[in-house]
Design a protein around this motif. Sequence first.
Motif, PDB file in Angstrom:
ATOM      1  N   ILE B   5      -5.752   1.319  -5.548  1.00  0.00           N
ATOM      2  CA  ILE B   5      -5.055   0.165  -4.244  1.00  0.00           C
ATOM      3  C   ILE B   5      -3.742  -0.191  -4.977  1.00  0.00           C
ATOM      4  O   ILE B   5      -3.615  -0.478  -6.025  1.00  0.00           O
ATOM      5  N   ASP B   6      -2.852  -0.223  -3.880  1.00  0.00           N
ATOM      6  CA  ASP B   6      -1.373  -0.466  -4.642  1.00  0.00           C
ATOM      7  C   ASP B   6      -0.882  -1.849  -4.264  1.00  0.00           C
ATOM      8  O   ASP B   6       0.073  -2.304  -4.958  1.00  0.00           O
ATOM      9  N   GLY B   7      -1.495  -2.538  -3.450  1.00  0.00           N
ATOM     10  CA  GLY B   7      -1.023  -4.102  -3.283  1.00  0.00           C
ATOM     11  C   GLY B   7      -2.065  -4.932  -3.150  1.00  0.00           C
ATOM     12  O   GLY B   7      -3.277  -4.527  -3.251  1.00  0.00           O
ATOM     13  N   ILE B   8      -1.707  -6.154  -2.734  1.00  0.00           N
ATOM     14  CA  ILE B   8      -2.789  -7.359  -2.863  1.00  0.00           C
ATOM     15  C   ILE B   8      -2.585  -7.882  -1.412  1.00  0.00           C
ATOM     16  O   ILE B   8      -1.534  -8.169  -1.014  1.00  0.00           O
ATOM     17  N   GLU B   9      -3.965  -7.732  -0.774  1.00  0.00           N
ATOM     18  CA  GLU B   9      -3.794  -8.472   0.573  1.00  0.00           C
ATOM     19  C   GLU B   9      -4.193  -9.850   0.450  1.00  0.00           C
ATOM     20  O   GLU B   9      -5.005 -10.360  -0.347  1.00  0.00           O
ATOM     21  N   THR B  10      -3.273 -10.881   0.837  1.00  0.00           N
ATOM     22  CA  THR B  10      -3.557 -12.293   0.738  1.00  0.00           C
ATOM     23  C   THR B  10      -4.649 -12.638   1.904  1.00  0.00           C
ATOM     24  O   THR B  10      -4.298 -12.449   3.013  1.00  0.00           O
ATOM     25  N   VAL B  11      -5.619 -12.977   1.215  1.00  0.00           N
ATOM     26  CA  VAL B  11      -6.714 -13.737   2.342  1.00  0.00           C
ATOM     27  C   VAL B  11      -6.754 -15.040   1.794  1.00  0.00           C
ATOM     28  O   VAL B  11      -6.917 -15.652   0.804  1.00  0.00           O
ATOM     29  N   GLU B  13      -8.474 -17.958   0.455  1.00  0.00           N
ATOM     30  CA  GLU B  13      -9.743 -18.574  -0.311  1.00  0.00           C
ATOM     31  C   GLU B  13      -9.316 -19.516  -0.795  1.00  0.00           C
ATOM     32  O   GLU B  13      -8.237 -19.809  -1.340  1.00  0.00           O
ATOM     33  N   GLU B  14     -10.480 -20.337  -0.950  1.00  0.00           N
ATOM     34  CA  GLU B  14     -10.202 -21.686  -1.459  1.00  0.00           C
ATOM     35  C   GLU B  14     -10.103 -21.451  -3.226  1.00  0.00           C
ATOM     36  O   GLU B  14     -11.070 -20.645  -3.553  1.00  0.00           O
ATOM     37  N   GLU B  15      -9.145 -21.826  -3.772  1.00  0.00           N
ATOM     38  CA  GLU B  15      -8.760 -21.878  -5.279  1.00  0.00           C
ATOM     39  C   GLU B  15      -9.934 -22.880  -5.867  1.00  0.00           C
ATOM     40  O   GLU B  15      -9.166 -24.018  -6.364  1.00  0.00           O
ATOM     41  N   MET B  16     -10.814 -22.589  -6.098  1.00  0.00           N
ATOM     42  CA  MET B  16     -11.969 -23.653  -6.337  1.00  0.00           C
ATOM     43  C   MET B  16     -11.675 -24.282  -7.640  1.00  0.00           C
ATOM     44  O   MET B  16     -11.727 -25.170  -8.003  1.00  0.00           O
TER      45      MET B  16
END
Lengths: 972, 155
Positions: B5-11, B13-16
Motif C-alpha cells: 500500500i503506497d499511501g495513507i487514506e485519511t478516514v 477517526e476519533e483520536e481517542m
Amino acid sequence: MANGREITALEGQTVLQAFLSNGIDIPHICYQPNLGPIKTCDTCLVDVNGKIVRSCSTQAESGSSVDYQSPRIRSLQVEATQRILHNHDLYCTVCDNNNGDCALHNTVHDLDISVQKYPFEPKPYPVDDTNPFYVYDPNQCILCGRCVEACQDVQVNETLSIDWSRDRPRVIWDNDVPINDSSCVSCGHCVTVCPVNALMEKTMIGRAGFLTGIEKRTKDRMIDAVKAVEPELTMSPVMAISNVESRLRKSRIKKTKTVCTYCGVGCSFEMWTVGREILKVQPVPESPANGISTCIKGKFGWDFVNSGERLTSPLIREEGRFRKASWNEALDLVAEKLRLIKEKYGGDSIEFIASSKGTNEEAFLVQKMARQVFGTNNVDNSSRFCQAPATTGLWRTVGYGGDAGSIMDIYNADLVIAVGTNTAESHPVLATRVKRAHKLDGQKLIVSDIRKHEMARRADIFIHPNPGTDLVWLSAVTKYIIDQGWEDEDFIASRVNGFSEYRKSLETFTLDFAQEITGIPKETLVKVAETIHQSRNMVILWAMGVTQHQMGSDTSTAISNLLLVTGNYGRRGTGAYPLRGHNNVQGASDFGAMNAYLPGYQPVTDAEVRRRFEKAWGCKLPDKPGFDNNTCLEGVKDGKIKAMYVIGEELLETGSDSNFIQEQLENLEFLVVEDLFLSETAKFADVVLPASASLEKEGTFVNTERRIQRIYRVMEPLQGTKPDWEIIQDVANRLGAGWNYSHPSEIMDEAASLSPIFAGVRYEKLEGFNSQQWPVNPDGTDSPFLYEKEFHFPDGKARFYPLKYTPPLSLNQEFDLHLNNGRLMEHFHEGNETYKSPGIREKVPGTFLEVSPELAKERGLETGDKVRVISKWGSVKVTVLVSDRVTGRELYMPMNSSGESAINRLTSRYMDPAAHTPAYKELPVRIEKLPGKRGESPLPRTNPRNATPKPQVGVQVEKKWARKDYEKLTTE
Amino acid sequence: MAKMIDGIETVDEEEMDSTSQIVDLLATHAGDIGSILELIAVARKSGIIDFLEALLERKGDATEVIVEEATKEQNMRFIRNILTIYTLLSRVNPDILRAFMENAAHSIEKSEEFRKEGSLGLLKINSQLKDPDVSAGLRVLISLAKGFTRREKDQ
C-alpha cells in the motif's frame, strides 16, 4: 608560582593548560583544547621568568615564576584584544553568537575594555553563503585560525587556509573559490570551533536571540546608531545589555546532550533547540568518542525529525488501504493477532526484529517480549546484515565480539591496516583520527580495498585484491611473517593456544598462491609483512568489504589470527576493530536481540543462564537458537514463520534480494512495523505504529568502542508518536506480561542485574557526557581496553583458528562485471532520513553507478548516460559516473536509493555459512546502455568530490608574524 | 497475501488517546487553568493582549520606527548629551557633588540675606577670595569655562 600563588602542572601541560586546570582563567581566544596552541591571537600573553610569552604554547616548568595579571601584562593582553577588535564588528545584542560562549565577547568583558583603540574596519569581501549549511562573514572573522586548524589537522579535509599575503587576510576555501564550489565536506568542524559569528550554522541565523531576527536594514541602522554614541557611552553599558540578553537566551534555548544515530562511532553533542526547531548541533570537548568532531549527517542532517512525512497516527490495513486508527485500537489488534498466531502455530512462528538504531533498553524489551511472552528465540537485529561475521571471527579467537580498545588506541597505533572499510565515508569521524595521526604523527597506513577511496589515496601502501580474496593475502602475509621468524614467540607461547595446528593450516597460503588468487604482486605482500614487522603497535580496522562475503567470518578470523601471531593484542594501540555501522548495532546485539544469545552474550543453550532469566522473568525459556533476521525469510517461504514484528528496520531494502523479501512479506499472515515513516517495509504491514525519534526519548546506545552513552529527550515526542520501549511494553502488557517500566533506567537496571558484562552499568554513572565501556564490573569500573591480562576464554588464552579458502561467486560470460556497493558520506543507508535534508539532497541527489574510465571507453559510456544493471536476481536503472575510484571490470553503486534503483534489487540469497550474513558484495552483473539523451552528472558540480583540497599543516601563523603590519608583543 | 500500500487514506477517526490525555490533564490542573483563564480575560479587557499581539505581529515595523526615531539628528544629539552627562556624573565623586549641591541649595536659600548686604565691591571680593573654599570654587568655574572652547583651540 603565579603572582604569588603556587600552581601545579601535569607533565606536558602548557602554562595556559596548567592555569586553566587550576581554575585560573588567562584570557585566550585562539586556543581550544582539541586544537592545541594556534598562536594567532596573542591574548594569552604572560611573563614567564622575565620573558613575555604565549602561555598557550609555553611548556609549564617546575620552579617557573609566572606573571599573568600585573598591569603591564594586562595591558599587553588588552593590546592583543584591541587588535582583534579591528577585525570584528561588535554588535553582541543582535548577534546570534551571543550565547555566553563567544570567546571574544568574554575576553573583552573580562579585560574590561571600554573603548576600542583600533576602530573596526570592514574587509573588502562579501559574505559567502553559498554552502547550504553555513555562512562565512569575513567582516566578523578575527583570523584566529581555529577553523583552519580544525579543517587541516583535526578533520583533515584540508580545505581551509588563511591567505596571509593579502592586505586584509581572510579564510579561503581551496584556492579561493566559493564555499559551495570547494572540497568542503560540510562536516561542520570549522563552524563548531569558530569563537565568534564569522562561521555560523544557517539554522542559527536570526533565530538564536530575541532581536537577531529583525530585518537586516533595521539591524544595520541599529548597530550604526549604537556605534555613533559609543564614544560617549563607552562599550561597558552595551556589553552589559548584551550580557543580560545573553542570560535571557538561556530560557529560550534548550541545550540537550544526545548521541548521533548515523553510524557506530557514537558522536555525542549538545543539540540546541527552541521548541522543536533545531538551532544547531554543538559537539563539546568532553564528547568521549568525537571531541569536537562531527560529519555532515551528524552536524546538519536532522531535518527528518520534523519532516511532514512523519507518521503521527497508527495505521491499520483495511480493504487494500491504510486507515488511521487510535493507539488503543491498533495495539489491541496487534496483541490479538499475535496471540491468535501463537495459539495456532506456536511462538516460533513469529519473528521479532529489533532496531539497530533503537536504544539498548528497547532491544532488551524486544527480546524479552519474544522470549517471555511468546516463548521463542526468533529475535535478531541488523547486525546480521553487516557485523555478525566480525563478531564470529572475534568469538573464535579472542572471546569478546567487540572492538579491542577505543578510538584513541587507533589514533595511537604505529600502523593501521584498513581492510574493506571506506572509513572516511562510512565512519567519517573515526577516519579523522587516522588521517590526523598519519599526517602529523608518522602513523603508517595500509589499505586493502577494491576501490580507490580517500583512505586508499592517503595510504602508504594501497593493495587492491580481487574481490572476496582478503583472506588469502592476510593468511599469506601471516605465513610469511612466521616463515621469517617475525612472529611474537613469547606472546604466542604465553597467551595463545593452537599455534602448531594453525601454522600447519597456513601451508597452502604461499606468496605465489596469494599472488595468483588476489592479483597482488608478491613484492607488495612482502612489503606489507615488513611494515607490520617494523611496527611496534598495530591495529586492524575492517567493515563490510570483509563481512558481506560468504567468507566474512573466516576473513574476520584471519585478521584476528594475524594480530595474534604478531602479538598485537593486550597493549594500548593494538587490536582488532570491526567498525560498527549503525549507532546501536553493537548494543542491540549486546542487549540480547540475537537468536542464540540472551543479553550479555549468554547462550540460550546454557541451562544455568536460562535458569537465571527464568527466575527473574517467571517463565520457561526456549533452549534452542531461533531464526535470525536473514534466514527467517527462508522460514517464511517454508511456512514456518507466519508473522513478523519489525521495529525501525527497512528490511525490504536493506535485506539481500529485495524481490525475494517482498514475496515473503506478502506471504506473511501478519506484519507489524514500528517506524518514523511509511517505509517500504511498512507498506506491506497490517499494522504500522508511529514511533518517536531518538531525539524524542531517553535511553542508551553502545558505540563501536563498546561505549555505553545516554541520550536525553531533546524535544517532546511528536504528537501521535510513542517511543518504541513504550509501544513494546503496551503490546506485551496486553498479552499479560505485567511489565511496569516507567523509565528506561529501570530496564537498564534489570539488564545489568542479569548480565555480568553490564553488572555495574547505571544511569547515574552515565550522566551527561560520562560513559562506560563494557564489560563493566559491579563496582562501576569499565574496560576501555580488553585483553591486557587475559582473553575471554575459560583458561584466559586466545585461540588460533585454522582456515581454508573458498572462492567467492565468480564472473562469467553472461554476468561479466563485479558490482560493489556501500555508503556515501552524505547519506545513511537508503537515505530515508538523509534525503529529508535539503542541503544533503543538493550535494548528493541520488545514487549512481561508478564505471572505470577503461570500461567506459570499452562500452562507449560517459557520465550522465543511463544504463540498466542486471544480475541473476534482478535489475535496476541508474546513471553512470565515470570515475577512477574504480578500475577495470569493477563497478560501484552507493546504496542511497530506494524503490526501483535500490541496490538490493540486484543482490542474492548467498550468505556466510557461519554468521548468515548475506554476501552483498559478491555480485556478478552486466550492464546495458539505455537509449536517450545523456543527462547531467549524478554528482552535482557542487559536490566536494569534484574539487581539489589545499593541504598544509595548521594555519601557518609564521606567515602572519612575517607581515610588516605585525608588531611583536612577545619578547621570546 | 499483503500487497504493497503506497499511501495513507485519511478516514475521520476519533483520536481517542490524545483526547482522553488532554481531558485528564485539564481535570488535574483545573484550578490553575481557571486562574490563568481569568488572567487572560483581564488582560484582554485592558487591551494588553491586543497590544502585545500587535507588537509581536508588527515587531519589525516597531523596531524600525524606534530605530528611525532614535537616529534623527536631534534625538541623537539628545542621547549623546544625556550620555555625556552620564559620563560627568559617573566620574565625579558623589561626596564632592553632594557637598556642592548642598552649598548651592543653602546659598539659594540665603539669597535674600545676600541682597541685604548691598553691592559687592572689589575690596569685598578681594576679602572673599582669601577664603580657600571660594578660591577653589572659582578655579573650578574658570576651568569649566575653558572647557567650552579648549577643543577648538587645541585643534
